[in-house]
Design a protein around this motif. Sequence first.
Motif, PDB file in Angstrom:
ATOM      1  N   GLU A 197       0.862  -1.180   0.000  1.00  0.00           N
ATOM      2  CA  GLU A 197       0.000   0.000   0.000  1.00  0.00           C
ATOM      3  C   GLU A 197       0.899   1.230   0.000  1.00  0.00           C
ATOM      4  N   ILE A 198       0.412   2.315  -0.598  1.00  0.00           N
ATOM      5  CA  ILE A 198       1.159   3.564  -0.579  1.00  0.00           C
ATOM      6  C   ILE A 198       0.241   4.686  -0.106  1.00  0.00           C
ATOM      7  N   ARG A 199       0.869   5.753   0.384  1.00  0.00           N
ATOM      8  CA  ARG A 199       0.103   6.948   0.723  1.00  0.00           C
ATOM      9  C   ARG A 199       1.014   8.159   0.637  1.00  0.00           C
ATOM     10  N   PHE A 200       0.390   9.334   0.586  1.00  0.00           N
ATOM     11  CA  PHE A 200       1.103  10.600   0.494  1.00  0.00           C
ATOM     12  C   PHE A 200       0.807  11.428   1.733  1.00  0.00           C
ATOM     13  N   ASP A 201       1.859  11.895   2.401  1.00  0.00           N
ATOM     14  CA  ASP A 201       1.740  12.748   3.587  1.00  0.00           C
ATOM     15  C   ASP A 201       2.469  14.058   3.343  1.00  0.00           C
ATOM     16  N   ILE A 202       2.075  15.081   4.101  1.00  0.00           N
ATOM     17  CA  ILE A 202       2.810  16.341   4.132  1.00  0.00           C
ATOM     18  C   ILE A 202       3.219  16.581   5.579  1.00  0.00           C
ATOM     19  N   ILE A 203       4.474  16.925   5.778  1.00  0.00           N
ATOM     20  CA  ILE A 203       4.940  17.332   7.102  1.00  0.00           C
ATOM     21  C   ILE A 203       5.372  18.787   7.001  1.00  0.00           C
ATOM     22  N   THR A 204       4.819  19.624   7.887  1.00  0.00           N
ATOM     23  CA  THR A 204       5.223  21.024   7.937  1.00  0.00           C
ATOM     24  C   THR A 204       6.098  21.238   9.152  1.00  0.00           C
ATOM     25  N   VAL A 205       7.130  22.039   8.948  1.00  0.00           N
ATOM     26  CA  VAL A 205       8.064  22.387  10.018  1.00  0.00           C
ATOM     27  C   VAL A 205       8.130  23.911  10.065  1.00  0.00           C
ATOM     28  N   VAL A 206       7.788  24.477  11.216  1.00  0.00           N
ATOM     29  CA  VAL A 206       7.826  25.934  11.377  1.00  0.00           C
ATOM     30  C   VAL A 206       8.805  26.258  12.499  1.00  0.00           C
ATOM     31  N   GLY A 207       9.776  27.107  12.183  1.00  0.00           N
ATOM     32  CA  GLY A 207      10.769  27.515  13.174  1.00  0.00           C
ATOM     33  C   GLY A 207      12.056  27.912  12.489  1.00  0.00           C
ATOM     34  N   THR A 208      13.079  28.070  13.291  1.00  0.00           N
ATOM     35  CA  THR A 208      14.386  28.442  12.761  1.00  0.00           C
ATOM     36  C   THR A 208      15.438  27.474  13.281  1.00  0.00           C
ATOM     37  N   ILE A 209      16.522  27.385  12.562  1.00  0.00           N
ATOM     38  CA  ILE A 209      17.612  26.478  12.921  1.00  0.00           C
ATOM     39  C   ILE A 209      18.052  26.781  14.355  1.00  0.00           C
ATOM     40  N   GLY A 210      18.140  25.741  15.150  1.00  0.00           N
ATOM     41  CA  GLY A 210      18.544  25.896  16.545  1.00  0.00           C
ATOM     42  C   GLY A 210      17.382  26.028  17.512  1.00  0.00           C
ATOM     43  N   SER A 211      16.164  26.211  16.962  1.00  0.00           N
ATOM     44  CA  SER A 211      14.983  26.319  17.821  1.00  0.00           C
ATOM     45  C   SER A 211      14.244  24.987  17.837  1.00  0.00           C
ATOM     46  N   GLU A 212      13.290  24.864  18.735  1.00  0.00           N
ATOM     47  CA  GLU A 212      12.424  23.683  18.760  1.00  0.00           C
ATOM     48  C   GLU A 212      11.323  23.914  17.731  1.00  0.00           C
ATOM     49  N   PRO A 213      11.261  23.098  16.667  1.00  0.00           N
ATOM     50  CA  PRO A 213      10.291  23.349  15.595  1.00  0.00           C
ATOM     51  C   PRO A 213       8.874  22.916  15.975  1.00  0.00           C
ATOM     52  N   GLU A 214       7.906  23.570  15.341  1.00  0.00           N
ATOM     53  CA  GLU A 214       6.516  23.106  15.386  1.00  0.00           C
ATOM     54  C   GLU A 214       6.352  22.170  14.194  1.00  0.00           C
ATOM     55  N   ILE A 215       5.967  20.931  14.453  1.00  0.00           N
ATOM     56  CA  ILE A 215       5.820  19.951  13.385  1.00  0.00           C
ATOM     57  C   ILE A 215       4.371  19.499  13.316  1.00  0.00           C
ATOM     58  N   ASP A 216       3.796  19.577  12.127  1.00  0.00           N
ATOM     59  CA  ASP A 216       2.452  19.066  11.866  1.00  0.00           C
ATOM     60  C   ASP A 216       2.567  17.981  10.803  1.00  0.00           C
ATOM     61  N   HIS A 217       1.847  16.876  11.018  1.00  0.00           N
ATOM     62  CA  HIS A 217       1.893  15.736  10.100  1.00  0.00           C
ATOM     63  C   HIS A 217       0.498  15.528   9.527  1.00  0.00           C
ATOM     64  N   LEU A 218       0.333  15.844   8.255  1.00  0.00           N
ATOM     65  CA  LEU A 218      -0.929  15.630   7.554  1.00  0.00           C
ATOM     66  C   LEU A 218      -0.842  14.265   6.877  1.00  0.00           C
ATOM     67  N   ILE A 219      -1.676  13.342   7.316  1.00  0.00           N
ATOM     68  CA  ILE A 219      -1.592  11.947   6.881  1.00  0.00           C
ATOM     69  C   ILE A 219      -2.616  11.657   5.785  1.00  0.00           C
ATOM     70  N   ASP A 220      -2.170  10.922   4.772  1.00  0.00           N
ATOM     71  CA  ASP A 220      -3.024  10.446   3.677  1.00  0.00           C
ATOM     72  C   ASP A 220      -3.709  11.601   2.944  1.00  0.00           C
ATOM     73  N   VAL A 221      -2.893  12.530   2.475  1.00  0.00           N
ATOM     74  CA  VAL A 221      -3.380  13.667   1.702  1.00  0.00           C
ATOM     75  C   VAL A 221      -3.710  13.183   0.295  1.00  0.00           C
ATOM     76  N   PRO A 222      -4.897  13.501  -0.223  1.00  0.00           N
ATOM     77  CA  PRO A 222      -5.241  13.064  -1.585  1.00  0.00           C
ATOM     78  C   PRO A 222      -4.358  13.758  -2.624  1.00  0.00           C
ATOM     79  N   LEU A 223      -3.896  12.968  -3.576  1.00  0.00           N
ATOM     80  CA  LEU A 223      -3.080  13.525  -4.669  1.00  0.00           C
ATOM     81  C   LEU A 223      -3.954  13.908  -5.834  1.00  0.00           C
TER      82      LEU A 223
END
Length: 119
Positions: A93-119
């Motif tokens: 099985e395959i799926r497509f996800d998007i992971i967003t990373v918000v922040g700057t190098i050296g900081s603790e990033p905010e990470i959001d994981h969007l699972i099974d995004v329709p292509l």
Amino acid sequence: MAAHNELGKWGEDCAADYLQRKGYTIVERDWKSGHRDIDIIAVDENRTVVFVEVKTRRNRVFGEPEESVDYRKMRNLQAAINHYVKYRRIDNEIRFDIITVVGTIGSEPEIDHLIDVPL
């Protein structure tokens, strides 16, 4: 390396670390199909092959990072994923996800994981 390239590399590293902490196995990073690329290819606990687009931003001033995955980018990702599936003869099985990373190098990033995004 330009600052925006360093930020993007940092974001991909953060996303890969995040996935590994969640039990995913990273199979490939920055896989190229001509001028198209897939940021991360991983396998989850169910043996599903997960194709991940990583979007990194310093902040959300100009909107949510995932909003930049537009129609054209999705078409390019579809073509690259199809090529990878045929090239590696993927039968899982395959799926497509998007992971967003918000922040700057050296900081603790905010990470959001969007699972099974329709292509």
